[in-house]
Design an enzyme around this catalytic site. Sequence first.
Site, PDB file in Angstrom:
ATOM      1  N   HIS A  11      -2.691   1.592  -8.134  1.00 53.30           N
ATOM      2  CA  HIS A  11      -2.167   2.657  -7.275  1.00 53.30           C
ATOM      3  C   HIS A  11      -2.863   3.991  -7.566  1.00 53.30           C
ATOM      4  O   HIS A  11      -3.266   4.257  -8.711  1.00 53.30           O
ATOM      5  CB  HIS A  11      -0.672   2.790  -7.543  1.00 53.30           C
ATOM      6  CG  HIS A  11       0.055   3.676  -6.584  1.00 53.30           C
ATOM      7  ND1 HIS A  11       0.279   5.005  -6.844  1.00 53.30           N
ATOM      8  CD2 HIS A  11       0.611   3.419  -5.379  1.00 53.30           C
ATOM      9  CE1 HIS A  11       0.952   5.530  -5.830  1.00 53.30           C
ATOM     10  NE2 HIS A  11       1.170   4.593  -4.925  1.00 53.30           N
TER      11      HIS A  11
ATOM     12  N   GLU B 216      -0.505  -2.909 -12.536  1.00 49.97           N
ATOM     13  CA  GLU B 216       0.795  -2.992 -11.864  1.00 49.97           C
ATOM     14  C   GLU B 216       1.347  -4.380 -12.105  1.00 49.97           C
ATOM     15  O   GLU B 216       0.586  -5.305 -12.381  1.00 49.97           O
ATOM     16  CB  GLU B 216       0.615  -2.749 -10.353  1.00 49.97           C
ATOM     17  CG  GLU B 216       0.214  -1.329 -10.052  1.00 49.97           C
ATOM     18  CD  GLU B 216      -0.144  -1.099  -8.577  1.00 49.97           C
ATOM     19  OE1 GLU B 216       0.461  -1.708  -7.693  1.00 49.97           O
ATOM     20  OE2 GLU B 216      -1.047  -0.286  -8.345  1.00 49.97           O
TER      21      GLU B 216
ATOM     22  N   LYS C 176      12.055   2.800  -4.765  1.00 45.73           N
ATOM     23  CA  LYS C 176      11.824   1.565  -3.998  1.00 45.73           C
ATOM     24  C   LYS C 176      13.108   0.729  -3.977  1.00 45.73           C
ATOM     25  O   LYS C 176      14.057   1.148  -3.339  1.00 45.73           O
ATOM     26  CB  LYS C 176      10.591   0.897  -4.523  1.00 45.73           C
ATOM     27  CG  LYS C 176       9.423   1.743  -3.988  1.00 45.73           C
ATOM     28  CD  LYS C 176       8.138   1.687  -4.572  1.00 45.73           C
ATOM     29  CE  LYS C 176       7.257   2.703  -3.852  1.00 45.73           C
ATOM     30  NZ  LYS C 176       6.068   3.025  -4.608  1.00 45.73           N
TER      31      LYS C 176
ATOM     32  N   ASP D 174       2.905  -0.546 -14.409  1.00 46.09           N
ATOM     33  CA  ASP D 174       3.644   0.120 -13.337  1.00 46.09           C
ATOM     34  C   ASP D 174       4.476  -0.929 -12.603  1.00 46.09           C
ATOM     35  O   ASP D 174       3.939  -1.797 -11.916  1.00 46.09           O
ATOM     36  CB  ASP D 174       2.621   0.790 -12.402  1.00 46.09           C
ATOM     37  CG  ASP D 174       3.257   1.494 -11.206  1.00 46.09           C
ATOM     38  OD1 ASP D 174       4.464   1.296 -10.961  1.00 46.09           O
ATOM     39  OD2 ASP D 174       2.525   2.224 -10.513  1.00 46.09           O
TER      40      ASP D 174
ATOM     41  N   HIS E  32       7.197  -1.842  -7.802  1.00 39.83           N
ATOM     42  CA  HIS E  32       7.689  -2.815  -6.810  1.00 39.83           C
ATOM     43  C   HIS E  32       8.375  -4.012  -7.449  1.00 39.83           C
ATOM     44  O   HIS E  32       8.685  -4.976  -6.764  1.00 39.83           O
ATOM     45  CB  HIS E  32       6.532  -3.282  -5.922  1.00 39.83           C
ATOM     46  CG  HIS E  32       5.956  -2.181  -5.093  1.00 39.83           C
ATOM     47  ND1 HIS E  32       6.510  -1.776  -3.900  1.00 39.83           N
ATOM     48  CD2 HIS E  32       4.901  -1.357  -5.310  1.00 39.83           C
ATOM     49  CE1 HIS E  32       5.802  -0.776  -3.403  1.00 39.83           C
ATOM     50  NE2 HIS E  32       4.828  -0.491  -4.247  1.00 39.83           N
TER      51      HIS E  32
ATOM     52  N   ASN F  23      10.139   0.361   1.482  1.00 41.98           N
ATOM     53  CA  ASN F  23      10.152  -0.320   0.181  1.00 41.98           C
ATOM     54  C   ASN F  23      11.579  -0.408  -0.374  1.00 41.98           C
ATOM     55  O   ASN F  23      11.776  -0.682  -1.550  1.00 41.98           O
ATOM     56  CB  ASN F  23       9.270   0.430  -0.818  1.00 41.98           C
ATOM     57  CG  ASN F  23       7.847   0.572  -0.316  1.00 41.98           C
ATOM     58  OD1 ASN F  23       7.236  -0.405   0.083  1.00 41.98           O
ATOM     59  ND2 ASN F  23       7.324   1.788  -0.313  1.00 41.98           N
TER      60      ASN F  23
ATOM     61  N   SER G 242       0.906  -3.042  -4.916  1.00 43.90           N
ATOM     62  CA  SER G 242       1.641  -2.416  -3.822  1.00 43.90           C
ATOM     63  C   SER G 242       1.119  -2.738  -2.436  1.00 43.90           C
ATOM     64  O   SER G 242       1.872  -2.725  -1.478  1.00 43.90           O
ATOM     65  CB  SER G 242       1.660  -0.901  -4.013  1.00 43.90           C
ATOM     66  OG  SER G 242       0.341  -0.394  -4.021  1.00 43.90           O
TER      67      SER G 242
HETATM   68  C1  LIG Z   1       5.172   4.043  -4.750  1.00 41.89           C
HETATM   69  C2  LIG Z   1       4.369   3.800  -5.946  1.00 41.89           C
HETATM   70  C3  LIG Z   1       4.257   4.768  -6.929  1.00 41.89           C
HETATM   71  C4  LIG Z   1       4.761   6.175  -6.734  1.00 41.89           C
HETATM   72  O1  LIG Z   1       6.126   6.244  -6.818  1.00 41.89           O
HETATM   73  P1  LIG Z   1       6.886   7.457  -6.071  1.00 41.89           P
HETATM   74  O2  LIG Z   1       8.226   7.434  -6.669  1.00 41.89           O
HETATM   75  O3  LIG Z   1       6.875   7.088  -4.624  1.00 41.89           O
HETATM   76  O4  LIG Z   1       6.106   8.685  -6.355  1.00 41.89           O
HETATM   77  C5  LIG Z   1       3.607   4.458  -8.085  1.00 41.89           C
HETATM   78  N1  LIG Z   1       3.047   3.250  -8.274  1.00 41.89           N
HETATM   79  C6  LIG Z   1       3.107   2.294  -7.329  1.00 41.89           C
HETATM   80  C7  LIG Z   1       2.479   0.977  -7.587  1.00 41.89           C
HETATM   81  C8  LIG Z   1       3.758   2.543  -6.135  1.00 41.89           C
HETATM   82  O5  LIG Z   1       3.793   1.618  -5.195  1.00 41.89           O
END
Ligand SMILES: *Cc1c(COP(=O)(O)O)cnc(C)c1O
Length: 401
Positions: free
Chosen positions: A130, A176, A239, A205, A208, A44, A180
């Site tokens: 997620h 989100e 990411k 969130d 990404h 990512n 993801s």
């Molecule tokens: C990767 C991810 C997370 C978690 O983040 P980390 O820093 O890897 O713990 C949270 N939400 C989504 C949508 C993700 O893809």
Amino acid sequence: MFSAENILSALSRKSLRRQLRTLDETEGTLIRIEDRTLVNFASNDYLGLSQHQALREAAKQAIDRFGVGTGASRLITGSTALHARLEEQLSLLKTTEAALTFSSGYAAALGTIPSVVTSGDVIILDKLSHACLIDAAKLSGATIRVYPHNDLTKLRDHLVWAKQEYPDRTILILTESVFSMDGDLGALSAIVDLKDRFGAMLFVDEAHATGIFGKQGEGLIHQLRLSDRVEIQMGTLSKAIGVSGGFICGSRSLIDLLINRARSFIYSTAPPPAVAATASAAVDLIQSSEGDGLRERLWKNIRYLWQVLPGPHRTVEEPSSPIVPIMVGEESKAVAMAAAILESGYFAPAIRYPTVKRGSARLRVTVSSAHSEEQIDGLAKAIDRESWIQVARSADPTHDG
Ligand SMILES: *Cc1c(COP(=O)(O)O)cnc(C)c1O
């Protein structure tokens, strides 16, 4: 009676067992695993920043200044000037009053959501959210309602219901901005309108989206001019930022509340100084003209993959993010396909239940600005190769994701 062996063999039978794979070296988009060099289409790290020289230098300087560990939580003696600077930068990037960093995105969600809602309140979330949002929702003790992915009619129904059943309580919507495992976008503008109409709160969130969307990588919320209408913005530093960690942006009082309430923040040692310094350097970089160039290359590579990907494998709408799922369906078939591609020198993981719904296993290809057109061509050819079924029959059926 608990038997780890029984559970594991049941997983194996269903092609759902996962295993770790050890990388011996990373160089740009190449990874070395068990004496094989593979082109990595699983990361990512969309802008290639995890490999960037400026970030490596920032880490070294931070180590010289503070050492390698913080030795305590942020509230004790773990809060360095590097953490403060990073949080200042993040709040400027996201145009919010304040920001708070956590040791991971997962920890950010887990600490924040239960600080905002509790038993007697309501959480309404997108079905494809997620795991960290789902786990945080459960941990909060709030009543949970789920709506099918981006289904605004159902979201509205849930809001009507919540308003009626819990008239004086907090209603928090979770979504989100870039999903993801599917790579498509949340219907943010419409969700914000609904949320305002019903007096609910919204948590988005941007794991990404940060670094990729918006003129300077601010994220999708900013690109859609919704910054002052989303109460809680979450992101990760792991990411496109290329490092490690998570963060929340919002009002000063929200951040002060989290400092006092978020258990994953309070009861956990502060992330290493080098992590904060590296993330700082990355946030500078994504807002620079170099960052513009990396984003341009990234989108060019995404378009190029779509152009060369064989027709039958274009199983989704034209990609709107660097995440390009190739839908396979059956778990065993997805695992076999990933194994065959690996034989050709490309790494794209099979993603299976419980990460995605049963029977909707897929290859999850992620594109980065650091890939060359030759590498993308090579991946497309590997995916196209008809012989993958034979190769896969003899392959180890335990790829992760
Ligand atoms: C990767 C991810 C997370 C978690 O983040 P980390 O820093 O890897 O713990 C949270 N939400 C989504 C949508 C993700 O893809």
